[in-house]
Write a protein that holds these residues in place. Structure first.
Motif, PDB file in Angstrom:
ATOM      1  N   LYS A  36       0.865  -1.165   0.000  1.00 44.96           N
ATOM      2  CA  LYS A  36       0.000   0.000   0.000  1.00 44.96           C
ATOM      3  C   LYS A  36       0.904   1.218   0.000  1.00 44.96           C
ATOM      4  O   LYS A  36       1.859   1.260   0.771  1.00 44.96           O
ATOM      5  CB  LYS A  36      -0.833  -0.015   1.288  1.00 44.96           C
ATOM      6  N   THR A  37       0.628   2.173  -0.877  1.00 42.38           N
ATOM      7  CA  THR A  37       1.482   3.355  -0.946  1.00 42.38           C
ATOM      8  C   THR A  37       0.672   4.621  -0.750  1.00 42.38           C
ATOM      9  O   THR A  37      -0.519   4.659  -1.059  1.00 42.38           O
ATOM     10  CB  THR A  37       2.231   3.418  -2.300  1.00 42.38           C
ATOM     11  N   LYS A  38       1.355   5.654  -0.231  1.00 40.34           N
ATOM     12  CA  LYS A  38       0.716   6.966  -0.111  1.00 40.34           C
ATOM     13  C   LYS A  38       0.809   7.735  -1.426  1.00 40.34           C
ATOM     14  O   LYS A  38       0.118   8.735  -1.632  1.00 40.34           O
ATOM     15  CB  LYS A  38       1.403   7.778   0.991  1.00 40.34           C
ATOM     16  N   VAL A  39       1.702   7.278  -2.301  1.00 43.79           N
ATOM     17  CA  VAL A  39       1.882   7.938  -3.601  1.00 43.79           C
ATOM     18  C   VAL A  39       0.594   7.805  -4.410  1.00 43.79           C
ATOM     19  O   VAL A  39       0.011   6.721  -4.488  1.00 43.79           O
ATOM     20  CB  VAL A  39       3.070   7.299  -4.359  1.00 43.79           C
ATOM     21  N   LEU A  40       0.124   8.912  -4.989  1.00 37.78           N
ATOM     22  CA  LEU A  40      -1.121   8.903  -5.764  1.00 37.78           C
ATOM     23  C   LEU A  40      -0.832   8.943  -7.260  1.00 37.78           C
ATOM     24  O   LEU A  40       0.133   9.582  -7.691  1.00 37.78           O
ATOM     25  CB  LEU A  40      -1.976  10.130  -5.393  1.00 37.78           C
ATOM     26  N   PRO A  41      -1.688   8.287  -8.045  1.00 38.23           N
ATOM     27  CA  PRO A  41      -1.592   8.485  -9.496  1.00 38.23           C
ATOM     28  C   PRO A  41      -1.840   9.968  -9.785  1.00 38.23           C
ATOM     29  O   PRO A  41      -2.700  10.588  -9.156  1.00 38.23           O
ATOM     30  CB  PRO A  41      -2.745   7.647 -10.067  1.00 38.23           C
ATOM     31  N   HIS A  42      -1.069  10.528 -10.690  1.00 36.90           N
ATOM     32  CA  HIS A  42      -1.256  11.955 -10.997  1.00 36.90           C
ATOM     33  C   HIS A  42      -0.676  12.244 -12.360  1.00 36.90           C
ATOM     34  O   HIS A  42       0.257  11.559 -12.799  1.00 36.90           O
ATOM     35  CB  HIS A  42      -0.578  12.831  -9.932  1.00 36.90           C
ATOM     36  N   LEU A  43      -1.211  13.276 -13.022  1.00 38.49           N
ATOM     37  CA  LEU A  43      -0.700  13.697 -14.329  1.00 38.49           C
ATOM     38  C   LEU A  43      -0.435  15.195 -14.295  1.00 38.49           C
ATOM     39  O   LEU A  43      -1.236  15.967 -13.757  1.00 38.49           O
ATOM     40  CB  LEU A  43      -1.707  13.343 -15.429  1.00 38.49           C
ATOM     41  N   TRP A  44       0.712  15.579 -14.826  1.00 37.19           N
ATOM     42  CA  TRP A  44       1.094  16.985 -14.919  1.00 37.19           C
ATOM     43  C   TRP A  44       1.090  17.390 -16.385  1.00 37.19           C
ATOM     44  O   TRP A  44       1.681  16.704 -17.230  1.00 37.19           O
ATOM     45  CB  TRP A  44       2.503  17.205 -14.345  1.00 37.19           C
ATOM     46  N   LYS A  45       0.424  18.525 -16.684  1.00 33.75           N
ATOM     47  CA  LYS A  45       0.325  18.994 -18.069  1.00 33.75           C
ATOM     48  C   LYS A  45       1.589  19.750 -18.479  1.00 33.75           C
ATOM     49  O   LYS A  45       2.155  20.526 -17.697  1.00 33.75           O
ATOM     50  CB  LYS A  45      -0.886  19.927 -18.238  1.00 33.75           C
ATOM     51  N   TRP A  46       2.000  19.520 -19.712  1.00 31.67           N
ATOM     52  CA  TRP A  46       3.183  20.196 -20.243  1.00 31.67           C
ATOM     53  C   TRP A  46       3.044  21.720 -20.155  1.00 31.67           C
ATOM     54  O   TRP A  46       3.997  22.422 -19.795  1.00 31.67           O
ATOM     55  CB  TRP A  46       3.445  19.769 -21.696  1.00 31.67           C
ATOM     56  N   ALA A  47       1.845  22.237 -20.474  1.00 37.36           N
ATOM     57  CA  ALA A  47       1.671  23.693 -20.505  1.00 37.36           C
ATOM     58  C   ALA A  47       1.987  24.296 -19.131  1.00 37.36           C
ATOM     59  O   ALA A  47       2.582  25.381 -19.051  1.00 37.36           O
ATOM     60  CB  ALA A  47       0.248  24.050 -20.929  1.00 37.36           C
ATOM     61  N   ASP A  48       1.616  23.619 -18.057  1.00 40.38           N
ATOM     62  CA  ASP A  48       1.875  24.149 -16.713  1.00 40.38           C
ATOM     63  C   ASP A  48       3.374  24.156 -16.404  1.00 40.38           C
ATOM     64  O   ASP A  48       3.899  25.103 -15.814  1.00 40.38           O
ATOM     65  CB  ASP A  48       1.136  23.314 -15.663  1.00 40.38           C
ATOM     66  N   VAL A  49       4.058  23.078 -16.789  1.00 41.78           N
ATOM     67  CA  VAL A  49       5.503  22.993 -16.567  1.00 41.78           C
ATOM     68  C   VAL A  49       6.207  24.062 -17.406  1.00 41.78           C
ATOM     69  O   VAL A  49       7.055  24.810 -16.915  1.00 41.78           O
ATOM     70  CB  VAL A  49       6.029  21.588 -16.936  1.00 41.78           C
ATOM     71  N   TYR A  50       5.807  24.145 -18.673  1.00 41.14           N
ATOM     72  CA  TYR A  50       6.497  25.045 -19.600  1.00 41.14           C
ATOM     73  C   TYR A  50       6.308  26.512 -19.199  1.00 41.14           C
ATOM     74  O   TYR A  50       7.262  27.278 -19.147  1.00 41.14           O
ATOM     75  CB  TYR A  50       5.997  24.804 -21.032  1.00 41.14           C
ATOM     76  N   GLU A  51       5.063  26.864 -18.851  1.00 48.33           N
ATOM     77  CA  GLU A  51       4.816  28.253 -18.431  1.00 48.33           C
ATOM     78  C   GLU A  51       5.593  28.578 -17.158  1.00 48.33           C
ATOM     79  O   GLU A  51       6.114  29.685 -17.004  1.00 48.33           O
ATOM     80  CB  GLU A  51       3.319  28.489 -18.202  1.00 48.33           C
ATOM     81  N   GLY A  52       5.686  27.626 -16.267  1.00 50.70           N
ATOM     82  CA  GLY A  52       6.459  27.818 -15.036  1.00 50.70           C
ATOM     83  C   GLY A  52       7.928  28.070 -15.341  1.00 50.70           C
ATOM     84  O   GLY A  52       8.561  28.950 -14.746  1.00 50.70           O
ATOM     85  N   LEU A  53       8.466  27.316 -16.284  1.00 48.95           N
ATOM     86  CA  LEU A  53       9.879  27.492 -16.650  1.00 48.95           C
ATOM     87  C   LEU A  53      10.103  28.845 -17.317  1.00 48.95           C
ATOM     88  O   LEU A  53      11.102  29.519 -17.048  1.00 48.95           O
ATOM     89  CB  LEU A  53      10.325  26.368 -17.597  1.00 48.95           C
ATOM     90  N   VAL A  54       9.156  29.236 -18.173  1.00 43.13           N
ATOM     91  CA  VAL A  54       9.307  30.526 -18.871  1.00 43.13           C
ATOM     92  C   VAL A  54       9.287  31.667 -17.852  1.00 43.13           C
ATOM     93  O   VAL A  54      10.071  32.614 -17.941  1.00 43.13           O
ATOM     94  CB  VAL A  54       8.208  30.690 -19.955  1.00 43.13           C
ATOM     95  N   GLN A  55       8.405  31.553 -16.852  1.00 45.85           N
ATOM     96  CA  GLN A  55       8.371  32.594 -15.817  1.00 45.85           C
ATOM     97  C   GLN A  55       9.645  32.575 -14.971  1.00 45.85           C
ATOM     98  O   GLN A  55      10.194  33.619 -14.630  1.00 45.85           O
ATOM     99  CB  GLN A  55       7.118  32.451 -14.957  1.00 45.85           C
ATOM    100  N   ALA A  56      10.118  31.357 -14.670  1.00 40.39           N
ATOM    101  CA  ALA A  56      11.356  31.245 -13.880  1.00 40.39           C
ATOM    102  C   ALA A  56      12.553  31.771 -14.674  1.00 40.39           C
ATOM    103  O   ALA A  56      13.529  32.247 -14.098  1.00 40.39           O
ATOM    104  CB  ALA A  56      11.590  29.794 -13.454  1.00 40.39           C
ATOM    105  N   ARG A  57      12.467  31.678 -16.003  1.00 34.29           N
ATOM    106  CA  ARG A  57      13.564  32.163 -16.850  1.00 34.29           C
ATOM    107  C   ARG A  57      13.837  33.639 -16.573  1.00 34.29           C
ATOM    108  O   ARG A  57      14.981  34.065 -16.502  1.00 34.29           O
ATOM    109  CB  ARG A  57      13.183  31.980 -18.330  1.00 34.29           C
ATOM    110  N   ASP A  58      12.777  34.400 -16.392  1.00 34.46           N
ATOM    111  CA  ASP A  58      12.930  35.839 -16.196  1.00 34.46           C
ATOM    112  C   ASP A  58      13.235  36.194 -14.747  1.00 34.46           C
ATOM    113  O   ASP A  58      13.713  37.282 -14.464  1.00 34.46           O
ATOM    114  CB  ASP A  58      11.656  36.558 -16.649  1.00 34.46           C
TER     115      ASP A  58
END
Ligand code: GTQ
Ligand code: FE2
Length: 350
Positions: A36-58
């Motif tokens: 039994k694990t506490k880890v949950l199935p989950h999906l992360w969208k590319w757009a959220d990751v990419y926008e985060g990186l673009v904001q972090a870039r600046d």
């Protein structure tokens, strides 16, 4: 509670004062019949990751003493205080800008880089300069010195895959900055693309005898060739990146895979005690995890936690789907802890 056990609280208290505990204190159900694990199935969208990186870039400057890496971690909601992607592994996305240097260091965590976009950046691992191209896999074995630098013209993005939470659980994290600002590039490093099944004889201690750079231009034709044969019932067409010197897993703690699903292809459902982090490198499809569908498109990432039934489907009628993945089976198998079960009942419902 029987009369004989009536005063157990007093005993527990007396023992606790001496830092001793009765095993009867373990609650019923704390030792489940199946993992039994506490880890949950989950999906992360590319757009959220990419926008985060673009904001972090600046907003984030990559330099020594400041932010040494411009990196976003995928946080599993089931173990959110850890800020890790599973209980054993981390998937993070790193961006480097032209001219930047992510300063050299080493650590007891092992890392892989899977290259997503851009050109002109390289990783120097123990002196080997490895120029990144889309789809390449580059290894940073534990305790190897590494820096990233960028000689190209556009931002470069890759996945960092690490065993941080596993190493953390063993309480053996060590981290050391390199004594200089930059690492030297060596010319006598062993690149299997140049030498094949030989290696240079050198007076230096040749730590790079193990190939560290798996190029997409070598991997992809082999994957396509594999996809002309019989599929694996649970995996479609899948290859593990092996350590050619040992024939063993990609790294001692991590195994990386590349997996192709032909148009319309579906796999059968199975489950195992290893956890898998996936990244959709191309195409789109659906993975059903314990009955719940996760639809993925190019750039999305998702986690299949241990002992969860899962099946994949490429829903496109025309396009191959390619999944890159990283799993923790290497830390289970040597101890007899790897188990798998299948086929399970399909829950795709299509
Ligand atoms: O690029 O060396 O995502 O040391 C986490 C730790 C990247 C790296 C991460 C690291 C690195
Ligand atoms: Fe690092």
């Amino acid at each position: 509670m029987s009369a004989a056990n009536a005063n157990i609280k007093e005993l527990d208290q007396r023992l606790a004062e001496k830092w001793i505990s009765g095993i009867w204190r373990i609650p019923a159900g704390a030792r489940p019949a199946a993992p039994k694990t506490k880890v949950l199935p989950h999906l992360w969208k590319w757009a959220d990751v990419y926008e985060g990186l673009v904001q972090a870039r600046d907003q984030i400057n990559v330099e020594r003493g400041a932010a040494e890496r411009r990196t976003l971690r995928l946080v599993n909601p089931g173990v959110k205080d850890m800020e890790m992607t599973s209980h054993t592994m981390l998937f993070a996305f790193q961006m480097i800008q032209p001219g930047e240097v992510a300063p050299p260091h080493r650590h007891t965590m092992s890392a892989i880089r899977f290259i997503l976009r851009g050109s002109g950046a390289y990783t120097n691992v123990d002196g080997a300069k490895m120029v990144m191209e889309d789809g390449d896999l580059i290894l940073t074995p534990q305790w190897s010195w590494h820096e990233h630098a960028h000689e190209g013209a556009e931002p470069m993005i890759w996945i960092d895959g690490l065993d941080v939470p596993f190493i953390q659980s063993l309480q053996v994290i060590s981290f050391e900055p390199y004594p200089e600002n930059r690492m030297p590039v060596r010319s006598d490093t062993h690149d299997p693309a140049n030498y094949g099944m030989t290696r240079p004889v050198t007076t230096a201690e040749n730590k790079l005898a193990a190939p560290l750079h798996y190029r997409w231009r070598d991997i992809y034709p082999v994957l396509k060739h594999l996809a002309e044969g019989e599929p694996h019932p649970y995996e479609g067409y899948a290859m593990e990146y092996v350590n050619p010197l040992t024939g063993g897993s990609t790294l001692p703690t991590l195994s990386c895979w590349i997996q192709l699903l032909r148009p319309g292809q579906r796999t059968q459902s199975h489950r195992h005690t290893s956890t898998v982090l996936y990244h959709a490198f191309s195409g789109n499809g659906t993975t059903v995890i314990d009955g719940k569908p996760f639809h993925w498109e190019k750039g999305d990432s998702f986690v299949v936690p241990l002992w969860h039934w899962h099946e994949h489907a490429n829903l496109s009628a025309a396009e191959d789907a390619i999944l890159f993945s990283m799993n923790d089976a290497p830390v289970l198998k040597p101890f007899g802890l790897y188990r798998e079960e299948g086929p399970g009942k399909s829950q795709l419902g299509l």
